[in-house]
Design a protein around this motif. Structure first.
Motif, PDB file in Angstrom:
ATOM      1  N   ASP A 161     -41.145  -4.910  17.062  1.00  0.00           N
ATOM      2  CA  ASP A 161     -40.920  -6.192  17.641  1.00  0.00           C
ATOM      3  C   ASP A 161     -39.622  -7.037  16.656  1.00  0.00           C
ATOM      4  N   SER A 162     -38.991  -6.307  15.969  1.00  0.00           N
ATOM      5  CA  SER A 162     -37.790  -7.004  15.399  1.00  0.00           C
ATOM      6  C   SER A 162     -36.662  -7.136  16.313  1.00  0.00           C
ATOM      7  N   PHE A 163     -35.723  -8.365  15.998  1.00  0.00           N
ATOM      8  CA  PHE A 163     -34.799  -8.540  16.788  1.00  0.00           C
ATOM      9  C   PHE A 163     -33.478  -8.851  16.120  1.00  0.00           C
ATOM     10  N   SER A 164     -32.192  -8.436  16.608  1.00  0.00           N
ATOM     11  CA  SER A 164     -31.087  -8.811  16.034  1.00  0.00           C
ATOM     12  C   SER A 164     -29.796  -9.187  17.293  1.00  0.00           C
ATOM     13  N   ASP A 165     -29.044 -10.091  16.727  1.00  0.00           N
ATOM     14  CA  ASP A 165     -28.146 -10.532  17.654  1.00  0.00           C
ATOM     15  C   ASP A 165     -26.696 -10.662  17.136  1.00  0.00           C
ATOM     16  N   THR A 166     -25.658  -9.722  17.266  1.00  0.00           N
ATOM     17  CA  THR A 166     -24.508  -9.892  16.550  1.00  0.00           C
ATOM     18  C   THR A 166     -23.302 -10.278  17.382  1.00  0.00           C
ATOM     19  N   LYS A 167     -22.782 -11.409  17.100  1.00  0.00           N
ATOM     20  CA  LYS A 167     -21.723 -12.024  17.867  1.00  0.00           C
ATOM     21  C   LYS A 167     -20.719 -12.101  17.040  1.00  0.00           C
ATOM     22  N   ALA A 168     -19.346 -11.648  17.294  1.00  0.00           N
ATOM     23  CA  ALA A 168     -18.131 -11.626  16.543  1.00  0.00           C
ATOM     24  C   ALA A 168     -16.928 -12.083  17.577  1.00  0.00           C
ATOM     25  N   VAL A 169     -16.053 -12.847  16.762  1.00  0.00           N
ATOM     26  CA  VAL A 169     -14.633 -12.910  17.455  1.00  0.00           C
ATOM     27  C   VAL A 169     -13.700 -12.603  16.416  1.00  0.00           C
ATOM     28  N   THR A 170     -12.416 -12.394  16.807  1.00  0.00           N
ATOM     29  CA  THR A 170     -11.306 -12.026  15.831  1.00  0.00           C
ATOM     30  C   THR A 170     -10.103 -12.271  16.706  1.00  0.00           C
ATOM     31  N   VAL A 171      -8.894 -12.604  15.786  1.00  0.00           N
ATOM     32  CA  VAL A 171      -7.543 -12.630  16.299  1.00  0.00           C
ATOM     33  C   VAL A 171      -6.780 -11.891  15.287  1.00  0.00           C
ATOM     34  N   GLY A 172      -6.254 -10.883  15.682  1.00  0.00           N
ATOM     35  CA  GLY A 172      -5.343 -10.119  14.819  1.00  0.00           C
ATOM     36  C   GLY A 172      -3.516 -10.665  15.230  1.00  0.00           C
ATOM     37  N   ARG A 173      -2.884 -10.683  13.981  1.00  0.00           N
ATOM     38  CA  ARG A 173      -1.666 -11.183  14.336  1.00  0.00           C
ATOM     39  C   ARG A 173      -0.591 -10.263  13.191  1.00  0.00           C
ATOM     40  N   GLY A 174       0.635 -10.432  13.415  1.00  0.00           N
ATOM     41  CA  GLY A 174       1.670  -9.820  12.592  1.00  0.00           C
ATOM     42  C   GLY A 174       1.688  -8.372  12.667  1.00  0.00           C
ATOM     43  N   GLU A 175       1.688  -7.879  11.457  1.00  0.00           N
ATOM     44  CA  GLU A 175       1.564  -6.360  11.396  1.00  0.00           C
ATOM     45  C   GLU A 175       0.081  -5.700  10.783  1.00  0.00           C
ATOM     46  N   GLN A 176      -0.816  -6.836  10.984  1.00  0.00           N
ATOM     47  CA  GLN A 176      -2.154  -6.291  10.040  1.00  0.00           C
ATOM     48  C   GLN A 176      -2.898  -5.108  10.811  1.00  0.00           C
ATOM     49  N   LYS A 177      -3.768  -4.282  10.203  1.00  0.00           N
ATOM     50  CA  LYS A 177      -4.424  -3.438  10.704  1.00  0.00           C
ATOM     51  C   LYS A 177      -5.919  -3.700  10.413  1.00  0.00           C
ATOM     52  N   GLN A 178      -6.753  -3.498  11.286  1.00  0.00           N
ATOM     53  CA  GLN A 178      -8.246  -3.733  11.089  1.00  0.00           C
ATOM     54  C   GLN A 178      -9.127  -2.886  11.782  1.00  0.00           C
ATOM     55  N   ASN A 179     -10.261  -2.463  11.211  1.00  0.00           N
ATOM     56  CA  ASN A 179     -11.235  -1.861  11.668  1.00  0.00           C
ATOM     57  C   ASN A 179     -12.532  -2.561  11.610  1.00  0.00           C
ATOM     58  N   PHE A 180     -13.233  -2.809  12.764  1.00  0.00           N
ATOM     59  CA  PHE A 180     -14.394  -3.353  12.809  1.00  0.00           C
ATOM     60  C   PHE A 180     -15.645  -2.500  13.169  1.00  0.00           C
ATOM     61  N   ASN A 181     -16.479  -2.256  12.384  1.00  0.00           N
ATOM     62  CA  ASN A 181     -17.794  -1.135  12.815  1.00  0.00           C
ATOM     63  C   ASN A 181     -19.097  -1.815  12.655  1.00  0.00           C
ATOM     64  N   VAL A 182     -19.416  -2.094  13.939  1.00  0.00           N
ATOM     65  CA  VAL A 182     -20.825  -3.151  14.152  1.00  0.00           C
ATOM     66  C   VAL A 182     -21.818  -2.049  14.555  1.00  0.00           C
ATOM     67  N   ARG A 183     -23.052  -2.003  13.760  1.00  0.00           N
ATOM     68  CA  ARG A 183     -23.977  -1.055  14.301  1.00  0.00           C
ATOM     69  C   ARG A 183     -25.427  -1.648  14.048  1.00  0.00           C
ATOM     70  N   THR A 184     -26.283  -1.243  15.037  1.00  0.00           N
ATOM     71  CA  THR A 184     -27.552  -1.351  15.211  1.00  0.00           C
ATOM     72  C   THR A 184     -28.509  -0.372  15.083  1.00  0.00           C
TER      73      THR A 184
END
Length: 425
Positions: A271-294
């Motif tokens: 009966d455990s609970f999790s809620d993951t909320k995320a926002v992002t704004v990428g700009r320029g030449e940046q590189k990003q990797n987002f790994n969200v796991r439950t």
């Protein structure tokens, strides 16, 4: 296979620094073992972005001493200084906690190692992030030069957020930050952190955060990261949620440099609970990797993931969402949604929802979308007298608003709106 890391420290230097700081013998040994282990481990697994060329180990770990609160930090803190911890270059410059009378511990990890070593030993890289899970986690354990420890005792319910600001203000430096957040049984807490760095010169930020939510406890975790263009960032956040407990993540990934972010939650209790909320704004030449796991281990566990990302200019971001229901976690429910909006021809965003089900009698679902800004929407707004830039600004706010509006922490909402406004302009 052993990999040459070209680190400026060795076992002796690591032990000397830890001893100088007054760390217990078990932590000294853990640092040394982690340093030996790091070259044998691989970098975190990242989809579609080659991070092998990123120099995650560049920069000195001996950080310059700065004192007081800068004008930027003053503006970020505001008038309320209570329940607040601030470190600059990994060193404490402000700490205030009126909840200490309730047995609440809110201090740097170094101070906790001196005053509460048994508590730190119980939680430091035991059930949460493991030293041997990848090279960057091992380096965090070995080279740590900053950190936080927050502990709320059994039955204590905090009515105000505990807030922390961490800055890196030294070019050519590396911050290895480790935070441990513990809500003991039947307790409640809200924790908010901001990571900030300045300047475009290269530096490294390696963060490991472990959140432990014991039986029937509740944690609201808010984080807004605004690290600079020169920062190469590894951000590993891990939650361990016990029987009947709840963990809610509210995250704003607003860095301007290359970033690898992992947010993983282990629902180990029934009966455990999790809620993951995320926002992002990428700009320029940046590189990003987002790994969200439950990961669902407990029966009747529920896990939700909601991510919205906007890509500008030539930015590239990969969004991986995974819901894993392990054998034995019957009656569990895992739902995730990833949406990506691209504002230019050169921007790239990928959304990869993954469901891994190893149990019958469960519920699971996912949704994902990737697309470019609707030119008809822009045309409509521009026909009402707005410039294209202003029209894009409104579209971005509208795209991110469904996530921002649902965040459970008002101060995180306000901070995110400010940062988003700066990014889209």
């Amino acid at each position: 296979m052993t990999v040459e890391l070209n680190l400026a420290v060795n076992r002796e230097a690591v032990a000397e620094r830890a001893t100088r700081l007054g760390e217990p013998s078990w932590m000294v040994a853990k640092r040394q073992d982690a340093l030996d282990l790091a070259p044998t481990l691989a970098l975190p697994k990242v989809e579609k972005i080659k991070i092998e060329g990123w120099n995650f180990t560049e920069g000195t770990t001996e950080l310059e001493t700065v004192t007081g609160l800068s004008s930027d930090i003053e503006a970020l803190i505001g008038e309320n200084r209570d329940h607040m911890l601030v470190t600059r270059n990994g060193q404490l410059v402000h700490a205030q906690n009126s909840e200490a009378a309730n047995g609440v511990i809110f201090t740097t990890l170094e101070d906790a190692l001196k005053q509460h070593p048994e508590l730190v030993e119980k939680y430091f890289m035991t059930e949460g992030v493991q030293v041997n899970e990848d090279r960057l986690a091992a380096l965090n354990a070995a080279l740590r030069n900053g950190g936080t420890f927050l502990y709320v005792p059994k039955g204590v319910k905090l009515s105000v957020p505990m807030q922390a600001i961490y800055t890196l203000e030294q070019s050519g430096a590396a911050l290895y930050h480790h935070a441990i957040i513990v809500a003991d049984a039947d307790s409640e807490l809200t924790y908010i952190e901001n990571f900030v760095s300045y300047g475009d010169e290269a530096h490294n930020v390696n963060v490991v955060t472990e959140v432990f939510v014991e039986d029937n406890a509740k944690v609201l975790f808010g984080g807004v990261d605004t690290l600079s263009k020169g920062a190469i960032t590894y951000m590993n956040r891990r939650g361990v949620v016990k029987q009947g407990a709840k963990l809610e993540w509210a995250l704003g990934h607003m860095n301007d440099g290359h970033t690898v972010t992992e947010t993983k939650t282990h629902l180990v209790g029934n009966d455990s609970f999790s809620d993951t909320k995320a926002v992002t704004v990428g700009r320029g030449e940046q590189k990003q990797n987002f790994n969200v796991r439950t990961d669902h281990f407990g029966k009747g566990s529920e896990g939700f993931i909601l991510i919205h990302g906007v890509q500008k200019d030539s930015a590239t971001s990969i969004f991986n969402g995974t819901s894993m229901i392990h054998h034995g976690a019957s009656k569990s429910n895992g739902v995730q949604t990833e949406r990506v909006l691209m504002l230019s021809e050169k921007a790239r965003g990928d959304a990869n929802p993954i469901l891994l089900i190893d149990e019958d009698d469960v519920m699971a679902g996912h949704a994902a979308s990737v697309g470019r800004v609707d030119e008809l929407q822009l045309y409509y707004l521009m026909s009402r007298g707005l410039s294209r830039k202003e029209a894009e600004r409104l579209v971005v706010h509208g795209f991110l608003q469904p996530v921002v509006s649902e965040l459970a922490i008002d101060s995180v909402k306000e901070r995110l709106v400010q940062v988003i406004e700066g990014k889209v302009n």
